[in-house]
Each structure stands twice: as structure tokens, then as C-alpha cells.
Design an enzyme around this catalytic site. Structure first.
Site, PDB file in Angstrom:
ATOM      1  N   LYS A  62      16.370  -2.915  68.491  1.00 63.29           N
ATOM      2  CA  LYS A  62      15.521  -2.857  69.694  1.00 63.29           C
ATOM      3  C   LYS A  62      16.100  -1.820  70.628  1.00 63.29           C
ATOM      4  O   LYS A  62      17.322  -1.584  70.626  1.00 63.29           O
ATOM      5  CB  LYS A  62      15.511  -4.212  70.412  1.00 63.29           C
ATOM      6  CG  LYS A  62      14.286  -4.416  71.285  1.00 63.29           C
ATOM      7  CD  LYS A  62      13.100  -4.875  70.469  1.00 63.29           C
ATOM      8  CE  LYS A  62      11.875  -5.153  71.296  1.00 63.29           C
ATOM      9  NZ  LYS A  62      10.834  -5.810  70.472  1.00 63.29           N
TER      10      LYS A  62
HETATM   11  P1  NAD Z   1       2.340  -5.108  77.751  1.00 55.70           P
HETATM   12  O1  NAD Z   1       3.157  -4.297  78.669  1.00 55.70           O
HETATM   13  O2  NAD Z   1       1.181  -4.484  77.058  1.00 55.70           O
HETATM   14  O3  NAD Z   1       1.792  -6.411  78.530  1.00 55.70           O
HETATM   15  C1  NAD Z   1       2.583  -7.286  79.279  1.00 55.70           C
HETATM   16  C2  NAD Z   1       1.635  -8.110  80.150  1.00 55.70           C
HETATM   17  O4  NAD Z   1       2.364  -9.164  80.775  1.00 55.70           O
HETATM   18  C3  NAD Z   1       0.979  -7.329  81.286  1.00 55.70           C
HETATM   19  O5  NAD Z   1      -0.392  -7.675  81.361  1.00 55.70           O
HETATM   20  C4  NAD Z   1       1.703  -7.831  82.538  1.00 55.70           C
HETATM   21  O6  NAD Z   1       0.894  -7.758  83.712  1.00 55.70           O
HETATM   22  C5  NAD Z   1       1.953  -9.260  82.123  1.00 55.70           C
HETATM   23  N1  NAD Z   1       2.981  -9.947  82.900  1.00 55.70           N
HETATM   24  C6  NAD Z   1       4.217  -9.525  83.248  1.00 55.70           C
HETATM   25  N2  NAD Z   1       4.830 -10.467  83.999  1.00 55.70           N
HETATM   26  C7  NAD Z   1       3.962 -11.511  84.106  1.00 55.70           C
HETATM   27  C8  NAD Z   1       4.010 -12.772  84.741  1.00 55.70           C
HETATM   28  N3  NAD Z   1       5.079 -13.171  85.419  1.00 55.70           N
HETATM   29  N4  NAD Z   1       2.917 -13.572  84.644  1.00 55.70           N
HETATM   30  C9  NAD Z   1       1.837 -13.205  83.964  1.00 55.70           C
HETATM   31  N5  NAD Z   1       1.747 -12.022  83.343  1.00 55.70           N
HETATM   32  C10 NAD Z   1       2.784 -11.181  83.415  1.00 55.70           C
HETATM   33  O7  NAD Z   1       3.354  -5.738  76.697  1.00 55.70           O
HETATM   34  P2  NAD Z   1       3.056  -6.308  75.231  1.00 55.70           P
HETATM   35  O8  NAD Z   1       3.327  -5.233  74.259  1.00 55.70           O
HETATM   36  O9  NAD Z   1       1.748  -7.029  75.234  1.00 55.70           O
HETATM   37  O10 NAD Z   1       4.258  -7.362  75.099  1.00 55.70           O
HETATM   38  C11 NAD Z   1       4.173  -8.667  75.654  1.00 55.70           C
HETATM   39  C12 NAD Z   1       5.142  -9.555  74.892  1.00 55.70           C
HETATM   40  O11 NAD Z   1       4.804  -9.536  73.501  1.00 55.70           O
HETATM   41  C13 NAD Z   1       6.607  -9.124  74.971  1.00 55.70           C
HETATM   42  O12 NAD Z   1       7.426 -10.266  74.935  1.00 55.70           O
HETATM   43  C14 NAD Z   1       6.782  -8.316  73.711  1.00 55.70           C
HETATM   44  O13 NAD Z   1       8.147  -8.240  73.293  1.00 55.70           O
HETATM   45  C15 NAD Z   1       5.936  -9.144  72.763  1.00 55.70           C
HETATM   46  N6  NAD Z   1       5.531  -8.426  71.549  1.00 55.70           N
HETATM   47  C16 NAD Z   1       4.733  -7.323  71.611  1.00 55.70           C
HETATM   48  C17 NAD Z   1       4.397  -6.673  70.421  1.00 55.70           C
HETATM   49  C18 NAD Z   1       3.476  -5.491  70.393  1.00 55.70           C
HETATM   50  O14 NAD Z   1       3.149  -5.046  69.289  1.00 55.70           O
HETATM   51  N7  NAD Z   1       3.023  -4.995  71.536  1.00 55.70           N
HETATM   52  C19 NAD Z   1       4.871  -7.156  69.191  1.00 55.70           C
HETATM   53  C20 NAD Z   1       5.664  -8.299  69.179  1.00 55.70           C
HETATM   54  C21 NAD Z   1       5.986  -8.929  70.373  1.00 55.70           C
END
Ligand code: NAD
Length: 418
Positions: A106
Site C-alpha cells: 500500500k
Molecule cells: P473515495 O475517495 O472515492 O470515497 C470516499 C467517500 O467517503 C467520499 O464520498 C467521502 O465523502 C466519504 N467520507 C469520508 N469521511 C466520511 C465520514 N466521516 N462519513 C461519511 N462519509 C465519509 O474512496 P473509495 O475508493 O471509495 O474508498 C473508500 C473505502 O473503500 C476505503 O476504505 C478504501 O480503502 C476502500 N476500498 C476501495 C477500493 C477501490 O477500488 N476504490 C478497493 C478496496 C477498498
């Protein structure tokens, strides 16, 4: 205020919980709790006003026993060394849970990307790629997107790497745009696995999908696609939230319209399809069938876990529960389907992208989605079989038992060198 928890300690406590059910030595288990190496660097970049910006950045390579290190790159002001190490460890066990031939890594930069222009973000990303260059490669370490990074950043990193190496090697990074070697279905893949795990969980627990309700915390890539695909599955998505707040409609929200509203206004609040706005806490404690945390780590702590009313949680985010919250939910009989399975669609389709890049042959979206479904359903079945045939008491521990055994087998088969 949510309790402060070190995510690296959460990871280690999850490994310890599974270790008690595994026939591996303490020495091997200890080894599986620490990263192999961590790069820490300070990037110096000329900003638009001519001043120099300094950006602390990391890349953790946690374990490479099962294949090249694999994992996303996060841009966030709260990025820390310990967070990146934890996220790299979760990648190891995620890849092993779904049986794809990768280790875990990561990376992250301590930055609020909203404060920088696109040109500055490009310079910062390319400076990071220069630092990563000796450590990455399609057989060494393959980054991907995470919070606040996407196709644009992946394309910049690929271009920087290929230019400096004087080669073409699209498999050095995944999550690229289709024109740069990205895979069909990658953008939706994380949300798709969350939907598939929810579907399988409903079936396993004998809950008919018709009439079920869901709340989704976080409306970025993982959350918004999870919500859209759950709605398509027939679930009423009654509440969704982002950092601006939560919107609610007891009859179900139009998740695509909500996404459009967020795109236009940069937040969910004010969405016309909602009948009410809620606080983050109110949303997380709604009486729904399934709660999908899809924002960041430690979103639900012990106090909040006592108030959760959902019957099951499907973790789209990585590490959304503190260990104490996890224990409370287990005691209360709330089933938690863990991140290392539920959000594994992202890395699985990243793996398909890497395979396609190496084959120089693009699959159709329907092939990607079919292969993804097979991987996730097989992993779900392995997890529930372990849950039923061992004395583990949670689906999370069952997933770690499956995954740690697979990593330990690879390590023991290869032996120790030097
Ligand atoms: P992103 O940046 O696209 O979205 C994050 C979202 O969370 C945003 O809408 C933000 O406004 C919201 N957020 C932040 N703090 C918040 C709070 N306190 N309350 C409510 N909403 C809040 O990120 P993402 O890629 O969707 O990742 C989100 C999670 O999923 C992370 O933990 C990431 O590690 C995990 N993840 C993502 C992927 C991927 O392919 N994108 C894969 C595996 C895991």
C-alpha cells in the site's frame, strides 16, 4: 468523538484472533504480523506560485510470499506510516482470501488533494512515481487506486515509469483508464463484490432480498457503486452519506440520481430525492437489514457499535470497525462480512487487468464480471465452510483462518533465505 485506534494494531489483533485456530507455529505467525519493508520519502515539488512544496509519502511492502506486492495509493491528510502498513497487511490477506497470486502492499501521500491544482497534483504524483520506480514493476509491486486517486493518477504513474524505464509495461499499475490499458469493469469492481457478498450473505442467512433495506456510509467509488448495485439487486437503499452528511428516504433513494447530485454539488446534502437529512451517527444506527460502511477506517467504535441496529454489516471500506466495535457486534450476534472479502472485487479486477496487460488482450466487461462473480462466490463458500467446520465465532476470523493458512503454506513451502 470516535475512539482513536491504531489500524496496525487492529490488523495484528485480527491475525492473533485467527492464529488461535491455526496449526502454524508462533514464529511463522509473528512473521505474518509485520511488513517486510516500508519506503518513507519526502517529495519536493515546485507549486504553481513558484514555491516548493514538501509532501511526505510512503510505500509499504507487507508480504510477498504469494506473489508481487499489490495495493492502492491513497492521498489523504491523515495518511500515516502505521495506516499504510495496516492497509498493506490487509491486502496480503485479501488477496489470499480470494486466492489471487499476489502479496500485499500500500502507498500514500500526506496531502489534501482539494488544495492543489491538477498541474500540481500531476507533478506530485510523478515525483512519487520517481521514488517508487526501483521498487515497483509488473513482477515486483503493482500499485492501484485508493481513496482520492483514480485513473488519472494511475495513468501518470504508468507514463512516468515507462518513460524512465524506456519500455512499455502497462502491468506496472492497475486501475488505469481503458485507453491506457485499464480493464472493463474495474471502476465498478469494489462495489460489485460488496453487492455479491451481500447477495450471498442474504441467501446464506435465509433472508429473502425483496423488501430488505440498506444504508451506505461513504459515497465515493466503493460506496456509490455498492449502493447502485444493491438497488439493482432489489434492496431499498434508504440512506447514504458522505463527508457532507447523510440523506434518507424510507421508501428508498434513487442512488444514481444521488450520485449525479454529488457530482454537481460535491456533496450529498440538499439531494432532492431525500425526505430527511441525518447525522453520520443517526445513519449508522438506522434500523436497516444491511449496513455498508464504505468510507474510511475506524468509522464505527465501541459506543456506536452498541447502537447499530442493522442485522448484518458488509464492509466495503478497509478496517471500518475498531477491534472493540467488532467484539461488541460479535457479542450482539450482528453478522459482519469482512473487508478482505467484501471489497476484494477491486483487487480481483486489478488482477484481471494485469493478466490482460500481460496477454496484450482485452476481455469484455461481461467476461470480467463473470470471472469476478466466480472468484467472490468461491471465496464466500470457502469462508462459510471454515465458519461451519471450525470453532471460529465470526466470519472475519474465518476469512483470516483461510487467508493466513494460504500465506503460511507458501512461506513454508519456499523455506527461508538468506
Ligand atoms: P473515495 O475517495 O472515492 O470515497 C470516499 C467517500 O467517503 C467520499 O464520498 C467521502 O465523502 C466519504 N467520507 C469520508 N469521511 C466520511 C465520514 N466521516 N462519513 C461519511 N462519509 C465519509 O474512496 P473509495 O475508493 O471509495 O474508498 C473508500 C473505502 O473503500 C476505503 O476504505 C478504501 O480503502 C476502500 N476500498 C476501495 C477500493 C477501490 O477500488 N476504490 C478497493 C478496496 C477498498
Amino acid at each position: 468523538m470516535v475512539e482513536e485506534v491504531n489500524p496496525f494494531e487492529s490488523l495484528q489483533s485480527q491475525i492473533d484472533a485467527a492464529g488461535a485456530h491455526l496449526d502454524i507455529t508462533n514464529d511463522v505467525l509473528e512473521r505474518l504480523k509485520y511488513p517486510e519493508r516500508v519506503l518513507e520519502t519526502n517529495l519536493t515539488v515546485t507549486l504553481d506560485d513558484g514555491s516548493l512544496g514538501r509532501f511526505q509519502a510512503f510505500r509499504s511492502q507487507f508480504n510477498g510470499d504469494r506473489g508481487p506486492y499489490k495495493g492502492g495509493i491513497r492521498y489523504h491528510p491523515n495518511v500515516s506510516r502505521e495506516e499504510i502498513i495496516a492497509l498493506s497487511g490487509w491486502m496480503v490477506y485479501k488477496c489470499a482470501t480470494v486466492g489471487i497470486p499476489y502479496g500485499g502492499g500500500k502507498g500514500g501521500i500526506v496531502i489534501d488533494p482539494d488544495e492543489y491544482s491538477e498541474a500540481e497534483l500531476e507533478s506530485i504524483t510523478r515525483a512519487y512515481a520517481v521514488e517508487l520506480r526501483p521498487f515497483v514493476g509488473e513482477d515486483k509491486d503493482i500499485p492501484a487506486p485508493d481513496v482520492n486517486t483514480g485513473q488519472r493518477e494511475m495513468n501518470w504513474i504508468k507514463d512516468t515509469y515507462e518513460t524512465l524505464e524506456n519500455t512499455t509495461e502497462p502491468g506496472v499499475i492497475t486501475g488505469k483508464a481503458p485507453g491506457s490499458g485499464g480493464s472493463a469493469g474495474r471502476v465498478e469492481a469494489t462495489g460489485r463484490s460488496t453487492m455479491l457478498v451481500t447477495r450471498e450473505a442474504f441467501e446464506y442467512l435465509d433472508i429473502p432480498i425483496d423488501g430488505t433495506t440498506a444504508a451506505v456510509q461513504g459515497y465515493g467509488n466503493a460506496g456509490s457503486v455498492s449502493a447502485q448495485l444493491l438497488e439493482e439487486l432489489g434492496v431499498d437503499v434508504v440512506a447514504v452519506s458522505d463527508s457532507s452528511g447523510a440523506v434518507y428516504n424510507p421508501d428508498g433513494l434513487d442512488t444514481t440520481a444521488a450520485k449525479g447530485h454529488k457530482r454537481e454539488t460535491r456533496g450529498l446534502t440538499g439531494f432532492e430525492g431525500a425526505t430527511e437529512e441525518l447525522t453520520n451517527e443517526e445513519m449508522l444506527t438506522l434500523d436497516v437489514d444491511v449496513l455498508v460502511p464504505a468510507a474510511l477506517e475506524n468509522a464505527i467504535d465501541e459506543a456506536l457499535a452498541k447502537e447499530v441496529s442493522a442485522d448484518l454489516l458488509v464492509e466495503a471500506a478497509n478496517g471500518p470497525l475498531t477491534p472493540a466495535a467488532d467484539a461488541v457486534l460479535a457479542d450482539r450476534g450482528v453478522h459482519v462480512f469482512p473487508d478482505i472479502l467484501a471489497n476484494a472485487g477491486g483487487v480481483t479486477v486489478s488482477y484481471f487487468e494485469w493478466v490482460q496487460n500481460r496477454q496484450r488482450f482485452a476481455w469484455t466487461e461481461s467476461r470480467v464480471n463473470e470471472e469476478l462473480e466466480r472468484v467472490i462466490v468461491d471465496a464466500f463458500d470457502a469462508l462459510t465452510e471454515t465458519y461451519e467446520t471450525t470453532d471460529v465465532d465470526t466470519f472475519r476470523t474465518a476469512a483470516y483462518v483461510v487467508a493466513i493458512q494460504r500465506v503460511a503454506d507458501s512461506f513454508e513451502e519456499s523455506g527461508t533465505f538468506p
